[in-house]
Write an enzyme that holds these catalytic residues in place. Structure first.
Site, mmCIF file in Angstrom:
data_model
loop_
_atom_site.group_PDB
_atom_site.id
_atom_site.type_symbol
_atom_site.label_atom_id
_atom_site.label_comp_id
_atom_site.label_asym_id
_atom_site.label_seq_id
_atom_site.Cartn_x
_atom_site.Cartn_y
_atom_site.Cartn_z
ATOM 1 N N LYS A 70 -14.376 -24.054 10.489
ATOM 2 C CA LYS A 70 -13.113 -24.758 10.233
ATOM 3 C C LYS A 70 -13.262 -26.283 10.106
ATOM 4 O O LYS A 70 -12.486 -26.912 9.406
ATOM 5 C CB LYS A 70 -12.091 -24.426 11.333
ATOM 6 C CG LYS A 70 -11.602 -22.980 11.250
ATOM 7 C CD LYS A 70 -10.688 -22.601 12.401
ATOM 8 C CE LYS A 70 -9.261 -22.869 12.050
ATOM 9 N NZ LYS A 70 -8.317 -22.181 12.977
ATOM 10 N N ASP A 107 -2.194 -23.760 10.732
ATOM 11 C CA ASP A 107 -2.068 -23.263 12.114
ATOM 12 C C ASP A 107 -0.832 -23.840 12.809
ATOM 13 O O ASP A 107 -0.105 -23.116 13.507
ATOM 14 C CB ASP A 107 -3.314 -23.610 12.938
ATOM 15 C CG ASP A 107 -4.492 -22.713 12.610
ATOM 16 O OD1 ASP A 107 -4.279 -21.577 12.159
ATOM 17 O OD2 ASP A 107 -5.641 -23.162 12.808
#
Ligand code: ATR
Length: 277
Positions: A70, A107
């Site tokens: 990520k 997110d």
């Protein structure tokens, strides 16, 4: 992608077999009768920079990104959204027709939408939040809580220095609380969020005393295996409004799915059931 090609997307991780994302996207592709495939893609860290740009040539229109990639994908992407920059990680990639890779982080969006859907009358400005944990998930939570106007965030982490770093990055609305003191500030909180792995199947339980939890406070555990963690069970017993972690996983998938496959999917009980199966 030329318009007659079937769009491909997937989740890039290492390992990736445990990811629930293929179930989520696969369910929506079937539900909406869309052409497209969503697959797990295992790429070792040392090969990421080489393989990522080649996915577009194979027909991929985008991908989700999970551990351990990520942060690294931010160095490879050509365009990075502000929210991904703020969080310091990306979870959603778009392979643009001009060959450029666009990196976003959904997110925080997923976290907020999950609470909003579960507690429609949630007013983020009503009072302080307590956040447990200072890892990657916590960064996304802090960025989005600040964005929606939570006035004060009491951040607590076993390793205090990681929380101090987040306070430096996210500013004065974040206040660092000693891990052993966390139980004492719960009574101030309108929202409590666990971003640590405590309570997850196979991990230790959360030991913070929870008797300070305010009835009516919202308690959200990002852990979704088990779905009903001890934190959520205790919170419910105390009259709190609980939000489980599965919804965040589903909501964070919405922007990518819409972008890649052209339809904004709905998060409902059916997709939850499909993922839990
Ligand atoms: P993620 O990206 O999922 O947030 P991470 O960066 O590994 O994952 O962060 C995990 C979080 O869980 C951290 O806040 C970690 O605390 P430390 O920073 O002190 O490591 C927390 N955590 C994991 N195991 C823990 C434990 N046994 N007790 C307390 N906190 C724990």
């Amino acid at each position: 992608m030329s318009d007659n090609k079937i769009p491909l997307a997937g989740v890039i991780g290492h390992p990736v077999a445990h990811s629930k994302s293929p179930n989520v996207h696969g369910y929506w592709l079937r539900k909406y009768g869309l052409k497209g495939h969503y697959v797990p893609i295992d790429i070792a860290p040392e090969k990421l920079a080489d393989l990522l740009p080649r996915l577009a040539d194979l027909g991929f229109v985008g991908a989700n990104v999970t551990i351990p990639h990520k942060e690294k994908v931010m160095e490879i992407a050509d365009l990075i959204t502000d929210r991904a920059t703020l969080i310091g990680a990306a979870n959603t990639l778009i392979f643009r027709k001009d060959g450029r890779i666009h990196a976003d982080n959904t997110d925080g969006y997923g976290f907020i939408e999950n609470i909003r859907q579960t507690i429609p009358d949630w007013n983020p400005k009503s009072g302080p939040a307590v956040v447990f944990g200072a890892g990657g998930a916590s960064r996304a939570v802090l960025a989005s809580l600040i964005d929606v106007g939570v006035p004060k965030i009491m951040l607590t982490n076993r390793t205090r220095i990681r929380a101090e770093k987040l306070r430096e990055d996210f500013g004065h609305r974040v206040q660092v609380i000693e891990w052993v003191q966390a139980g004492n500030v719960l009574e101030e909180a309108d929202l409590v969020v666990n971003t640590t792995s405590l309570g997850m199947t196979g991990k230790p339980e959360m030991r913070v005393p929870l008797d300070g939890l305010k009835p009516g406070a919202i308690v959200n555990d990002l852990v979704y295996a088990p779905l009903r963690t001890r934190l959520l069970a205790t919170a419910e017993d105390r009259g709190c409004r609980v939000v489980d972690g599965l919804g965040m996983l589903l909501h964070q998938a919405v922007p990518g799915f819409e972008r890649w496959f052209g339809k904004r999917p709905v998060v409902d009980e059916n997709v939850r059931a499909a993922v839990l199966r």
